[in-house]
Design a protein around this motif. Sequence first.
Motif, PDB file in Angstrom:
ATOM      1  N   MET B   1       0.843  -1.204   0.000  1.00 53.49           N
ATOM      2  CA  MET B   1       0.000   0.000   0.000  1.00 53.49           C
ATOM      3  C   MET B   1       0.875   1.250   0.000  1.00 53.49           C
ATOM      4  O   MET B   1       1.814   1.340   0.786  1.00 53.49           O
ATOM      5  N   PRO B   2       0.568   2.206  -0.860  1.00 55.18           N
ATOM      6  CA  PRO B   2       1.422   3.400  -0.906  1.00 55.18           C
ATOM      7  C   PRO B   2       1.286   4.206   0.381  1.00 55.18           C
ATOM      8  O   PRO B   2       0.256   4.155   1.041  1.00 55.18           O
ATOM      9  N   ASN B   3       2.315   4.892   0.745  1.00 51.73           N
ATOM     10  CA  ASN B   3       2.231   5.728   1.943  1.00 51.73           C
ATOM     11  C   ASN B   3       2.685   7.144   1.604  1.00 51.73           C
ATOM     12  O   ASN B   3       3.844   7.368   1.280  1.00 51.73           O
ATOM     13  N   TYR B   4       1.756   8.052   1.662  1.00 52.64           N
ATOM     14  CA  TYR B   4       2.065   9.438   1.321  1.00 52.64           C
ATOM     15  C   TYR B   4       2.316  10.286   2.561  1.00 52.64           C
ATOM     16  O   TYR B   4       2.423  11.485   2.480  1.00 52.64           O
ATOM     17  N   ARG B   5       2.362   9.612   3.736  1.00 53.75           N
ATOM     18  CA  ARG B   5       2.694  10.386   4.932  1.00 53.75           C
ATOM     19  C   ARG B   5       4.212  10.423   5.014  1.00 53.75           C
ATOM     20  O   ARG B   5       4.843   9.409   5.258  1.00 53.75           O
ATOM     21  N   ILE B   6       4.785  11.596   4.773  1.00 50.75           N
ATOM     22  CA  ILE B   6       6.221  11.628   4.569  1.00 50.75           C
ATOM     23  C   ILE B   6       6.976  12.227   5.733  1.00 50.75           C
ATOM     24  O   ILE B   6       8.192  12.161   5.773  1.00 50.75           O
ATOM     25  N   HIS B   7       6.288  12.823   6.675  1.00 53.40           N
ATOM     26  CA  HIS B   7       7.039  13.315   7.842  1.00 53.40           C
ATOM     27  C   HIS B   7       6.118  13.437   9.047  1.00 53.40           C
ATOM     28  O   HIS B   7       4.894  13.389   8.938  1.00 53.40           O
ATOM     29  N   LYS B   8       6.758  13.556  10.223  1.00 53.56           N
ATOM     30  CA  LYS B   8       5.996  13.655  11.473  1.00 53.56           C
ATOM     31  C   LYS B   8       5.630  15.111  11.727  1.00 53.56           C
ATOM     32  O   LYS B   8       6.410  16.012  11.445  1.00 53.56           O
ATOM     33  N   THR B   9       4.443  15.331  12.278  1.00 50.94           N
ATOM     34  CA  THR B   9       4.106  16.677  12.719  1.00 50.94           C
ATOM     35  C   THR B   9       3.535  16.580  14.120  1.00 50.94           C
ATOM     36  O   THR B   9       3.144  15.494  14.565  1.00 50.94           O
ATOM     37  N   GLU B  10       3.476  17.706  14.805  1.00 51.66           N
ATOM     38  CA  GLU B  10       2.992  17.669  16.184  1.00 51.66           C
ATOM     39  C   GLU B  10       1.479  17.464  16.262  1.00 51.66           C
ATOM     40  O   GLU B  10       0.937  17.261  17.335  1.00 51.66           O
ATOM     41  N   TYR B  11       0.793  17.551  15.132  1.00 51.00           N
ATOM     42  CA  TYR B  11      -0.664  17.435  15.158  1.00 51.00           C
ATOM     43  C   TYR B  11      -1.154  16.015  14.887  1.00 51.00           C
ATOM     44  O   TYR B  11      -2.324  15.724  14.986  1.00 51.00           O
ATOM     45  N   ILE B  12      -0.233  15.164  14.498  1.00 55.06           N
ATOM     46  CA  ILE B  12      -0.576  13.769  14.216  1.00 55.06           C
ATOM     47  C   ILE B  12       0.139  12.902  15.241  1.00 55.06           C
ATOM     48  O   ILE B  12       1.343  12.983  15.392  1.00 55.06           O
ATOM     49  N   ASP B  13      -0.672  12.093  15.959  1.00 57.53           N
ATOM     50  CA  ASP B  13      -0.091  11.236  16.990  1.00 57.53           C
ATOM     51  C   ASP B  13       0.126   9.840  16.409  1.00 57.53           C
ATOM     52  O   ASP B  13      -0.798   9.033  16.335  1.00 57.53           O
ATOM     53  N   GLU B  14       1.371   9.570  15.978  1.00 53.56           N
ATOM     54  CA  GLU B  14       1.636   8.305  15.284  1.00 53.56           C
ATOM     55  C   GLU B  14       1.658   7.112  16.221  1.00 53.56           C
ATOM     56  O   GLU B  14       1.775   5.975  15.795  1.00 53.56           O
ATOM     57  N   THR B  15       1.535   7.386  17.528  1.00 50.70           N
ATOM     58  CA  THR B  15       1.454   6.255  18.462  1.00 50.70           C
ATOM     59  C   THR B  15       0.015   5.732  18.508  1.00 50.70           C
ATOM     60  O   THR B  15      -0.250   4.680  19.060  1.00 50.70           O
ATOM     61  N   LYS B  16      -0.913   6.524  17.974  1.00 51.21           N
ATOM     62  CA  LYS B  16      -2.324   6.109  18.026  1.00 51.21           C
ATOM     63  C   LYS B  16      -2.850   5.837  16.633  1.00 51.21           C
ATOM     64  O   LYS B  16      -3.350   6.714  15.951  1.00 51.21           O
ATOM     65  N   ARG B  17      -2.718   4.569  16.223  1.00 49.34           N
ATOM     66  CA  ARG B  17      -3.157   4.186  14.893  1.00 49.34           C
ATOM     67  C   ARG B  17      -4.660   3.908  14.907  1.00 49.34           C
ATOM     68  O   ARG B  17      -5.179   3.325  15.858  1.00 49.34           O
ATOM     69  N   ILE B  18      -5.325   4.362  13.892  1.00 50.06           N
ATOM     70  CA  ILE B  18      -6.783   4.225  13.822  1.00 50.06           C
ATOM     71  C   ILE B  18      -7.150   3.487  12.550  1.00 50.06           C
ATOM     72  O   ILE B  18      -6.663   3.827  11.476  1.00 50.06           O
ATOM     73  N   SER B  19      -7.988   2.457  12.685  1.00 51.31           N
ATOM     74  CA  SER B  19      -8.435   1.793  11.463  1.00 51.31           C
ATOM     75  C   SER B  19      -9.829   2.289  11.097  1.00 51.31           C
ATOM     76  O   SER B  19     -10.651   2.567  11.967  1.00 51.31           O
TER      77      SER B  19
END
Lengths: 93, 1000
Positions: B1-19
């Motif tokens: 699956m392609p992933n267009y999320r290319i960097h971390k920002t303070e507004y996205i919490d990558e520890t909390k994955r949502i399906s």
Amino acid sequence: MFLINCPFCGERDQSEFSSGGEAHIVRPKQPTELSDDEWAEYLFMRKNIKGIQFERWNHVHGCRKWFNVVRDTSNDKILSVYKMGEKPPVNYK
Amino acid sequence: MPNYRIHKTEYIDETKRISFKFDGKTYFGYEGDTLASALLANGIHLVGRSFKYHRPRGIVSCGAEEPNAICQIGSKKDLTEPNVRATELELYEGLQASSQNCWPNVKFDIGGINNFISPLIPAGFYYKTFMWPKSFWKKVYEPLIRLSAGLGKSPTEPDPDIYDHKYVHYDVLVIGGGVSGIIAAKMAAKNNLKTLLVDDKKILGGSTIYQNNESIKIDDKLSSEWLKIEIQEIKKLSNLTIKTRTSIAAYHGYNFLLAKENLTDHLPEEKKKNKIRQRLWKIRAKKVVIATGSIERPLVFNNNDRPGILLSNSINKYLDYYGVTCGENIILFTNNDSAYETSISLHKKGIMNTIVDIRKSASSELIKQAESLGIKIYFNHVVTNTFGYRKINSLEIMKLSEDGNTTVGNKIRLSCDCLGMSGGWTPMVHMHTQSGGKLDFRDEDQVFLPRENSEDQISVGSCNGDFDLENIIDKTVNKINKFLDIDNQDYQDTNIISSKENDKRNIWLLPNKIPLGKTKCFIDFQNDSTAKDIKLALKEGFRSIEHVKRYTTTGMATDQGKLSNMHALGIIADTAGVKMGTLGTTTFRPPFTPLTFGTLVGRNVGKFFEVVRKTSMHEWHVENNAEFENVGQWKRPWYYAKNGENMHDAVQRESKAARDSAGILDASTLGKIDIQGTDASEFLNRVYTNAWSKLAIGKCRYGLMLNEDGMVYDDGVTTRISENHYLMTTTTGGAANVLSKLEDYLQTEWPELDVYLTSVTDHYSTASICGPNSKKILNKLFPNLDLSDENFPHMSFKEDKLENINCRIMRISFTGELSYEINIESKYGHSLWKKCIEAGKEFNLTPYGTETMHLLRAEKGFIIVGQDTDGTMTPSDLQMDWIVSKKKYDFIGKRSLYRSDTIREDRKQLVGLLTDDPKEILEEGAQIVSNVKSKPIDMLGHVTSSYFSPNLNKSIALAVVRNGKTMKGQKLIIPMENKNINVTVSDTIFLDKENKRLNA
């Protein structure tokens, strides 16, 4: 939604009031003396102007008193309120 | 699956994955995402089909202006919601969304055929096509249109969610939590004003919060860093309330605003349960600061609607706020500097991008920055076409001619996977205009701006046409100081560096070599209207912007033309050769974004939908199988279904019992007005048509009340209790209006009268006992009362006690039978009723409802105001001349009774009707004619009341018929769908013309 300053109760929301149309239309004292046209003038004809208008309002969900309002119908600003029987303010014509 | 999320920002919490699921397929995003950003992170642009041509459509924006990415959320029959903007919906675990307006699916949609037959469906297609043949409308066209119309699906079961309303008062309301809103709120709150700041997003900060361009700085910090400190500060202010996820829906007069607060839409389903979903705030603010910002304009060129074509600034926000890139090879198409900020941001993250700029040249700081980074810029070029079906894959550009009216040179084909458009900015003036404010047009950058016209509201920031940061901050501070009459110095030393130059080259409809008729230059994406449609409307003679809008449906979709209205105006102005300022705009109407009905009604659902008034006997009626009828807000027993009988059988039984032995009716709902004062008699003389001065104490009289126009308004019996004391009864439905009318005359026309009115409808309960045995029952209840005709005749009144409780007893009749009405204080009403029933047992005392009451009175020809009258009936029309006093000089409505119109002989008049077949019951409301062959058929009147009378064993009816008074004995026809019913005009009194039963 207007804020109306009831002369008896103070400022209240419009939802407490009902409008009674144009003010200072006096019921003829001797209706039987009037022609059909004259009676129709009293009964049906209203100015409905754009601009400063004298109106009757009733604080129907409050003190139930009728009173007069001077309102600019072009911007809905209420310029003055006064009790029934009082003379209309002269500075609005 | 392609992933267009290319960097971390303070507004996205990558520890909390949502399906979440989109069109049935599972994807993942993170906390902080919207549905749109999560889809883009998964490389999904195609989210729906357009309304008319079913063209594939992708996400265009990142906010409330989104025209394309509107989804159906959930699939449950009671909770599914259509038309939700994916750009605003926060992602939550378990979210199910699907695309709308496509079948069988978004990638292959049968309706897509409309795209190929589009030359056949121009603007006004419906008006032009479905006109003929006329007979096709009902059976062919309408069902077809209904089948294909509409976006999304409504829930089919009641909404189980809880909604709430809240009323608040503030000194200052600030709409919008961007940089100018934050400054305004801080200034107001620090000056001790009770302040409310609302913003529709999850966090404050507007577009400055993710701004990271080095050339825009405040106090030597990135503007976003500076703003974050400001936000921390205002959160500490005690008299500032901050409401995020809250959007203003409507701005009404006198600074009354409605705001919708979203409380649970961002939560997973199990956490939504039993919580309030949305709250409608009803706000009164002394002053309102509008800081709603602006939205970017698209550009109008051929095939500007393909998935992968977004607003340039939205590409920037997806990148810097959500960490998502909208493509890997992006072209930015612009007429101003804003796209360069996006370009620089993309470049920083290593995303290849190219700029196509319709300006001949420009040399601001931003452009120099882009040039020094080596970003390729095509000045003086225009995009003429795009390619790619489900997503853009390339485009063509051409050079603009000197005057910008055409293209020159060769086509250059550029490949790309995403196109950003920037047509400049449109200030969001919705709130200003909703409040009654007017607009002025600024030619320089082609924007409508708020005209300051009120001491109570002001627009600041980019919604006021201030676009660069320095201007925004300086002007906001100055304006707020003046507006609130304060002297705040907080920002005096703030040092702002921003790019002030922003030349713009505005061309509403970009030129193209292809004839307009063969292009698809979309203006309104959601309603699929194109530049061609607008021009067609003008060609066909439409001139007013309001007409063009309705003919082409531009701006009439759920997004209300936030992205399209300006272009429509611009093209009309250009084509018609008028100035945009003179053309004006269409009206901005509430709500700003759609509201659910749930939010509007709040808690007023189910049994709270309307006030229900019940008599004190109500419980007894319920226990005895009464079916109820709503009369105004009252619940009145309609009939009592004994042993499961139907209404017809119940009414036949009840009405027979009332005439043969005794019946009892709960008459508590009749309006009751207590009238006292030395001028009470004179007052009644003036309000009723008949004379009242000579009514003796202890007597009752029926009165008819007119409007000043001579038409019957109400009726009822009034009793003289003592010299200066009357009790008036009114109809159930008319009680409140009659009291208001009487008060009006007393206060305004006859203030000299000494009269006091008090509504006592709720204070007394009334049991009405009628029938030949009623006297015997009364005798059991009141053994000490002399009920003889001499002492207590018809139309008189007595007081007596029922076990120490005072009762007022009137001998009056609405049925034609000997009849008594017992009034008692309402708290004893239930007990009175039960005692009556008990006393009446041996006489088969039968409770009857309103239907039987109507039948019994119709047998006697008594009118019901509102059923047999409709506000056009005079007493004479009702054959009730006997009740109009000839002697009285004046009463309300008297003069109108001899106006030329009211003395016409061919007015509709009340008559009785008897069907030739006595078993045939007429339908109330049915038309009456004398001849069914003439065309058009002359309508003489209609049936007002109709029943089968068991006492007469035949059908009876009342009707109003033109010239009816003279028609007794004449044959008329009631034409019904399947047959004609023959009737004969009769007297209105069907039973006991001599009134013998009153004294039976």
